[in-house]
Design a protein around this motif. Sequence first.
Motif, PDB file in Angstrom:
ATOM      1  N   ALA A  36      -1.044   9.234  21.222  1.00 21.51           N
ATOM      2  CA  ALA A  36      -0.068   9.639  20.210  1.00 21.51           C
ATOM      3  C   ALA A  36       1.332   9.317  20.703  1.00 21.51           C
ATOM      4  O   ALA A  36       1.580   9.260  21.900  1.00 21.51           O
ATOM      5  CB  ALA A  36      -0.198  11.128  19.916  1.00 21.51           C
ATOM      6  N   ALA A  37       2.236   9.116  19.743  1.00 21.07           N
ATOM      7  CA  ALA A  37       3.633   8.803  20.058  1.00 21.07           C
ATOM      8  C   ALA A  37       4.560   9.665  19.217  1.00 21.07           C
ATOM      9  O   ALA A  37       4.233  10.024  18.082  1.00 21.07           O
ATOM     10  CB  ALA A  37       3.911   7.331  19.797  1.00 21.07           C
ATOM     11  N   ARG A  38       5.716   9.967  19.790  1.00 20.81           N
ATOM     12  CA  ARG A  38       6.750  10.719  19.066  1.00 20.81           C
ATOM     13  C   ARG A  38       7.354   9.873  17.950  1.00 20.81           C
ATOM     14  O   ARG A  38       7.692  10.360  16.890  1.00 20.81           O
ATOM     15  CB  ARG A  38       7.870  11.126  20.009  1.00 20.81           C
ATOM     16  N   SER A  39       7.530   8.592  18.247  1.00 20.47           N
ATOM     17  CA  SER A  39       8.035   7.621  17.283  1.00 20.47           C
ATOM     18  C   SER A  39       7.577   6.248  17.748  1.00 20.47           C
ATOM     19  O   SER A  39       7.140   6.093  18.886  1.00 20.47           O
ATOM     20  CB  SER A  39       9.559   7.674  17.170  1.00 20.47           C
ATOM     21  N   PHE A  40       7.677   5.254  16.870  1.00 22.90           N
ATOM     22  CA  PHE A  40       7.163   3.932  17.211  1.00 22.90           C
ATOM     23  C   PHE A  40       7.856   2.859  16.390  1.00 22.90           C
ATOM     24  O   PHE A  40       8.479   3.143  15.365  1.00 22.90           O
ATOM     25  CB  PHE A  40       5.645   3.863  16.966  1.00 22.90           C
ATOM     26  N   ALA A  42      -1.038   4.967   7.102  1.00 24.50           N
ATOM     27  CA  ALA A  42      -1.156   4.205   8.343  1.00 24.50           C
ATOM     28  C   ALA A  42      -0.236   2.995   8.294  1.00 24.50           C
ATOM     29  O   ALA A  42       0.015   2.434   7.235  1.00 24.50           O
ATOM     30  CB  ALA A  42      -2.597   3.754   8.560  1.00 24.50           C
ATOM     31  N   VAL A  43       0.261   2.616   9.464  1.00 23.15           N
ATOM     32  CA  VAL A  43       1.074   1.416   9.635  1.00 23.15           C
ATOM     33  C   VAL A  43       0.428   0.625  10.754  1.00 23.15           C
ATOM     34  O   VAL A  43       0.090   1.184  11.800  1.00 23.15           O
ATOM     35  CB  VAL A  43       2.539   1.768  10.000  1.00 23.15           C
ATOM     36  N   ALA A  44       0.243  -0.672  10.537  1.00 23.43           N
ATOM     37  CA  ALA A  44      -0.410  -1.497  11.558  1.00 23.43           C
ATOM     38  C   ALA A  44       0.477  -2.674  11.909  1.00 23.43           C
ATOM     39  O   ALA A  44       1.259  -3.151  11.091  1.00 23.43           O
ATOM     40  CB  ALA A  44      -1.756  -1.991  11.038  1.00 23.43           C
ATOM     41  N   GLY A  45       0.350  -3.152  13.145  1.00 26.96           N
ATOM     42  CA  GLY A  45       1.085  -4.334  13.567  1.00 26.96           C
ATOM     43  C   GLY A  45       1.196  -4.429  15.070  1.00 26.96           C
ATOM     44  O   GLY A  45       0.492  -3.733  15.813  1.00 26.96           O
ATOM     45  N   HIS A  46       2.081  -5.299  15.511  1.00 26.52           N
ATOM     46  CA  HIS A  46       2.355  -5.537  16.924  1.00 26.52           C
ATOM     47  C   HIS A  46       3.230  -4.391  17.427  1.00 26.52           C
ATOM     48  O   HIS A  46       4.303  -4.143  16.890  1.00 26.52           O
ATOM     49  CB  HIS A  46       3.088  -6.877  17.074  1.00 26.52           C
ATOM     50  N   LEU A  47       2.772  -3.689  18.476  1.00 28.75           N
ATOM     51  CA  LEU A  47       3.519  -2.538  18.990  1.00 28.75           C
ATOM     52  C   LEU A  47       4.721  -3.010  19.792  1.00 28.75           C
ATOM     53  O   LEU A  47       4.587  -3.655  20.830  1.00 28.75           O
ATOM     54  CB  LEU A  47       2.612  -1.662  19.853  1.00 28.75           C
ATOM     55  N   GLU A  48       5.901  -2.720  19.286  1.00 30.30           N
ATOM     56  CA  GLU A  48       7.155  -3.067  19.961  1.00 30.30           C
ATOM     57  C   GLU A  48       7.600  -1.943  20.885  1.00 30.30           C
ATOM     58  O   GLU A  48       7.957  -2.186  22.024  1.00 30.30           O
ATOM     59  CB  GLU A  48       8.248  -3.366  18.932  1.00 30.30           C
ATOM     60  N   THR A  49       7.601  -0.706  20.371  1.00 29.76           N
ATOM     61  CA  THR A  49       7.967   0.468  21.157  1.00 29.76           C
ATOM     62  C   THR A  49       7.103   1.652  20.727  1.00 29.76           C
ATOM     63  O   THR A  49       6.631   1.704  19.596  1.00 29.76           O
ATOM     64  CB  THR A  49       9.454   0.872  20.969  1.00 29.76           C
ATOM     65  N   ALA A  50       6.934   2.594  21.648  1.00 31.00           N
ATOM     66  CA  ALA A  50       6.246   3.853  21.351  1.00 31.00           C
ATOM     67  C   ALA A  50       6.813   4.898  22.296  1.00 31.00           C
ATOM     68  O   ALA A  50       6.628   4.802  23.508  1.00 31.00           O
ATOM     69  CB  ALA A  50       4.742   3.717  21.539  1.00 31.00           C
TER      70      ALA A  50
END
Length: 110
Positions: free
Chosen positions: A36-40, A87-95
Amino acid sequence: MELIILGDRGDAMAALAEIVKERGITNAAVVSCVGAARSFTVSNMKADNPREAVHTSGRLAEVAGNGEIRDGVPNIHVTCGLEGGQAVAGHLETAEVGGPYSLHVYLQQL
């Protein structure tokens, strides 16, 4: 198989890049990324500019994905589940992780 726990280091992607460098991991399969992430921030490909469509959310998210470490650079694709079943999907830039929010990354070195 190696487990890297990203918890109290702020941005999980920056922390992952630092950890694989410290451990000398240059090429690996990211078999699973879960947590889990606080923001992404994720990016989605467009035909004329692969990183143009970027979505950032300041919302908490469940994170699941996979990818690779290639030449020491993490490349992870995720689905981020949001409150209400979106849901949001894609290339993870930040988390952003920390406190009770962490990501577990399972790597298999190549």
